[in-house]
Motif scaffolding. Sequence first.
Motif, mmCIF file in Angstrom:
data_model
loop_
_atom_site.group_PDB
_atom_site.id
_atom_site.type_symbol
_atom_site.label_atom_id
_atom_site.label_comp_id
_atom_site.label_asym_id
_atom_site.label_seq_id
_atom_site.Cartn_x
_atom_site.Cartn_y
_atom_site.Cartn_z
ATOM 1 N N ASN A 18 0.808 -1.263 -0.083
ATOM 2 C CA ASN A 18 0.228 -0.011 0.007
ATOM 3 C C ASN A 18 0.934 1.426 0.101
ATOM 4 O O ASN A 18 0.179 2.502 0.118
ATOM 5 C CB ASN A 18 -0.766 -0.098 1.067
ATOM 6 C CG ASN A 18 -0.122 0.102 2.518
ATOM 7 O OD1 ASN A 18 0.915 0.028 2.584
ATOM 8 N ND2 ASN A 18 -1.101 -0.192 3.535
ATOM 9 N N ASN A 23 2.741 3.013 2.183
ATOM 10 C CA ASN A 23 2.620 4.120 3.281
ATOM 11 C C ASN A 23 3.730 4.143 4.119
ATOM 12 O O ASN A 23 3.688 4.388 5.315
ATOM 13 C CB ASN A 23 1.254 3.523 3.883
ATOM 14 C CG ASN A 23 1.540 2.320 4.793
ATOM 15 O OD1 ASN A 23 2.307 1.537 4.602
ATOM 16 N ND2 ASN A 23 0.683 1.987 5.790
ATOM 17 N N THR A 26 -4.666 -5.499 -5.711
ATOM 18 C CA THR A 26 -5.061 -4.098 -5.013
ATOM 19 C C THR A 26 -3.612 -3.418 -4.705
ATOM 20 O O THR A 26 -3.893 -2.337 -4.124
ATOM 21 C CB THR A 26 -5.750 -4.300 -3.584
ATOM 22 O OG1 THR A 26 -4.995 -5.323 -2.944
ATOM 23 C CG2 THR A 26 -7.195 -4.953 -3.779
ATOM 24 N N ALA A 27 -2.645 -3.900 -4.876
ATOM 25 C CA ALA A 27 -1.353 -3.256 -4.475
ATOM 26 C C ALA A 27 -1.372 -2.109 -5.426
ATOM 27 O O ALA A 27 -2.010 -1.791 -6.349
ATOM 28 C CB ALA A 27 -0.042 -4.150 -5.060
ATOM 29 N N THR A 28 -0.456 -0.857 -4.846
ATOM 30 C CA THR A 28 -0.513 0.526 -5.369
ATOM 31 C C THR A 28 0.343 0.344 -6.513
ATOM 32 O O THR A 28 1.573 -0.098 -6.266
ATOM 33 C CB THR A 28 0.216 1.495 -4.364
ATOM 34 O OG1 THR A 28 -0.902 1.499 -3.356
ATOM 35 C CG2 THR A 28 0.273 2.893 -4.942
ATOM 36 N N GLU A 70 1.506 -7.686 5.387
ATOM 37 C CA GLU A 70 2.402 -7.478 4.018
ATOM 38 C C GLU A 70 3.540 -8.328 3.915
ATOM 39 O O GLU A 70 4.399 -8.163 3.114
ATOM 40 C CB GLU A 70 2.800 -6.190 3.978
ATOM 41 C CG GLU A 70 1.565 -4.993 3.402
ATOM 42 C CD GLU A 70 2.204 -3.441 3.715
ATOM 43 O OE1 GLU A 70 1.652 -2.711 2.784
ATOM 44 O OE2 GLU A 70 3.052 -3.038 4.305
#
Length: 288
Positions: A108, A110, A149-151, A117
């Motif tokens: 994600n 962040n 869904t990973a960035t 993760e």
Amino acid sequence: MRKITFTIMTLLLANALQAQLTSAAPYCTPVYPTNATYNMMQDFKIGGAVIQSFGPMGSYHNVINTFKYYSTTILPTLAKGSGYSFTLDFFNVNDVEPNYFAVWIDFNNNNSFENSEIVMQNNNTINADLPTYGGGVTPVTKTITIPTTATTGVTRMRIKRATNDANVYGAYSSTFTLPSCSSTSQAAYGCMYDFNVTIGPSLSNSSFEKELFKLFPNPVSNTLFIKELNNNLISKIKVFNQFGQEIKLVNTDFKNGINVSELSNGIYFVQISSENNSENSILKFIKI
């Protein structure tokens, strides 16, 4: 979900030419007590490619081998929804204390590593218990599937091998999870390495099954043509290799085809954006 597991049999970059930083910022910087960190890993591989050789096994009370952030090491782009074979080769450090390992990818993006993760650790690989007292160490391998869904973009990966900071001399636990940073316990020790990794676009989605466009000839040697079906007009074309890396962008002259003569033989993917359909189509072709 489509899996792509690849093998490259050459080194990507020489270890001596790669930057090695001791600061993990903006991620948490590993903390170990003085003289309690040494290298316990031989190398890290994706498929058959050695991504990083970490050098010889370190010695306890040797602070030369400490945390390193390999900021210029180039990893293959990891496509969302695809699977990759990760391998860790360990040294047998011949210690009485049980050793653990973990691999995180900040999906994600962040700037922190959550337990969700962790993509690889003792209790989810083929090799759960790492031996002590001179027992043999076999490579630890796991196929990692990148979440859809990973960035997309550049993020951080962390590899760690260490003792249980809270209970260094306790019995081995097959369910213990390493924290992404270390405590300052005076008995704790280990090694930790960070890498940049690029998350690429998905090479598989529902459009694989839809007849919006047709590629021909396929296999192809020189020029690849795309036929528009059901009035789906093309607005943009991207070509990706099987590692998810974008290698060509075409936004004009679609009817003249795509020159692929300079590509190496192998499997490629065409992502087609149409003017009247919000969903991209992805089609596979073979270059010969």
